[in-house]
Write an enzyme that holds these catalytic residues in place. Sequence first.
Site, PDB file in Angstrom:
ATOM      1  N   CYS B  80       0.828  -1.206   0.000  1.00 31.20           N
ATOM      2  CA  CYS B  80       0.000   0.000   0.000  1.00 31.20           C
ATOM      3  C   CYS B  80       0.868   1.264   0.000  1.00 31.20           C
ATOM      4  O   CYS B  80       1.454   1.588  -1.027  1.00 31.20           O
ATOM      5  CB  CYS B  80      -0.984  -0.043   1.176  1.00 31.20           C
ATOM      6  SG  CYS B  80      -2.313   1.151   1.032  1.00 31.20           S
ATOM      7  N   HIS B 175      -3.027  -5.420   1.682  1.00 32.17           N
ATOM      8  CA  HIS B 175      -2.406  -5.654   2.988  1.00 32.17           C
ATOM      9  C   HIS B 175      -2.484  -7.113   3.433  1.00 32.17           C
ATOM     10  O   HIS B 175      -3.343  -7.456   4.254  1.00 32.17           O
ATOM     11  CB  HIS B 175      -3.122  -4.807   4.048  1.00 32.17           C
ATOM     12  CG  HIS B 175      -2.984  -3.340   3.850  1.00 32.17           C
ATOM     13  ND1 HIS B 175      -1.854  -2.656   4.195  1.00 32.17           N
ATOM     14  CD2 HIS B 175      -3.831  -2.430   3.332  1.00 32.17           C
ATOM     15  CE1 HIS B 175      -2.011  -1.377   3.904  1.00 32.17           C
ATOM     16  NE2 HIS B 175      -3.207  -1.219   3.381  1.00 32.17           N
ATOM     17  N   GLU B 177      -0.701  -8.403   5.499  1.00 28.17           N
ATOM     18  CA  GLU B 177      -0.360  -8.416   6.923  1.00 28.17           C
ATOM     19  C   GLU B 177      -1.572  -8.226   7.824  1.00 28.17           C
ATOM     20  O   GLU B 177      -1.489  -8.511   9.012  1.00 28.17           O
ATOM     21  CB  GLU B 177       0.719  -7.354   7.218  1.00 28.17           C
ATOM     22  CG  GLU B 177       0.258  -5.898   7.198  1.00 28.17           C
ATOM     23  CD  GLU B 177       0.141  -5.277   5.809  1.00 28.17           C
ATOM     24  OE1 GLU B 177       0.254  -6.003   4.804  1.00 28.17           O
ATOM     25  OE2 GLU B 177      -0.072  -4.052   5.734  1.00 28.17           O
TER      26      GLU B 177
END
Lengths: 301, 194
Positions: B80, B175, B177
């Site tokens: 991002c 994302h 994560e």
Amino acid sequence: MTNSSIPTSTTGTPLVKRGLAEMMKGGVIMDVVNVEQAKIAEDAGAVAVMALERVPADIRAEGGVSRMSDPDMIDQIIAAVSIPVMAKARIGHFVEAQILESLGVDYIDESEVLSPADYVHHINKWNFKVPFVCGATNLGEALRRITEGAAMIRSKGEAGTGDVSEAMKHIRTISGQIRDLSAKTEDELFVAAKELQAPFELVREIATTGKLPVTLFVAGGVATPADAALMMQLGADGVFVGSGIFKSGDPVARAKAIVKATTFYNDPAVLAEVSRGLGEAMVGINVADLPAPHRLAERGW
Amino acid sequence: MPAPIGVLALQGDFREHRQTLAAIDVASVEVRTLADLAKCSGLIIPGGESTVMQKLAVAYDLFQPIKDALKSGLPAFGTCAGLIMLADEIVDGIPGQTGFGGLDVSVRRNAFGNQLDSFEVDLDFHGVSGPAVHAAFIRAPIVERVGENVEVLSSLADGRIVGVRQGNLMGISFHPEVTGETRIHELFVSMVRA
């Protein structure tokens, strides 16, 4: 451009609502009342701006009912900056929230800084695609807000005072209560849930993970780089600075200094450096000198 | 034991990246100083606000050293805002905004609109086998132009590019994560250890 052309995608999910707050971690969200301030905030490195007509210090000074800002003013700020824009709705005023959502704000703050519209209920935040941040003074309050759909929590502090002691009390209370839960057996969590007035499943989740399921920022009384670093050392994910920047002598320098202090909160040499020559901090009010009806943190239930 | 992977920790969701690396048993360090940078075998640039990361990197004398390290081959992976930081060209940045660069691409900030347009979707990702990657796009950027040496790793159903790689650098719009997806981090670790 919208993503309507993409099949199978979903918007407004808890993941993307909470996710935006995750991206703001380690950052500073600044109150701004006009385009000029919004640009100063963005240039200084704010991760988001809070668009409002009067900062809390002025709301305090001027008194009266305080409401959602004029949509024109919010539109202008959205147009002026590329970072996320937040705006405040009154507690329980779901129509102000609907209006803010239609303006395309990135986050709504259901805020005790404005005059409450409902002294019993908060907004049912699950009804919205836009994420909400809500204030809390303790863990039970935070969990009730999360249950209502808040995607981010900020401890309340006492807005518009420049006195960090209430922010300190609230972040210490919330983190202390989380630590207490972690030490309890599962049997004890039923009573803990009752005492916190929060759902058992959420209480059990927090006892297991040792943290809130959403990002926890600190607000209300942060006025200096040292205040911001203090909150970060106490475990905050980031800070809101309201009146502290644009009510100070040199907003540009102070905004930059607080941003740096929030990143390098563990480095006293950096903190000393950024604390130099900032001019006057905002004129503070000791929370102890505030008559009880003027304490904003007591709004919200 | 291999050198740890650094996660740029100026601002953003660096903790989630470290947790994702820990989930695949890879050691990591937070990078805030030159000394931290010197310890790493690769660098992750997390999600966050690209404007803020740039300012803080400059303020702490990390900007040019990271740029130089990437140019001399340090593997890096950006998600991002991290993708924006790796792009040679940023569209819709604030005045004066630049990244570390290195990826011969143009990246548009906030390409989907405001937070109301943030979304989740399943994607195919080149180099990742098994079920589709579940991706969260949060005020996400998009790759609008790719240079000839850039490999496209992932695109949305309408063809817009959301994952690219060029040499030692990989950047994606979303994302992994925050969704518990570890396979793209594994791919990056294999680039670091290749």
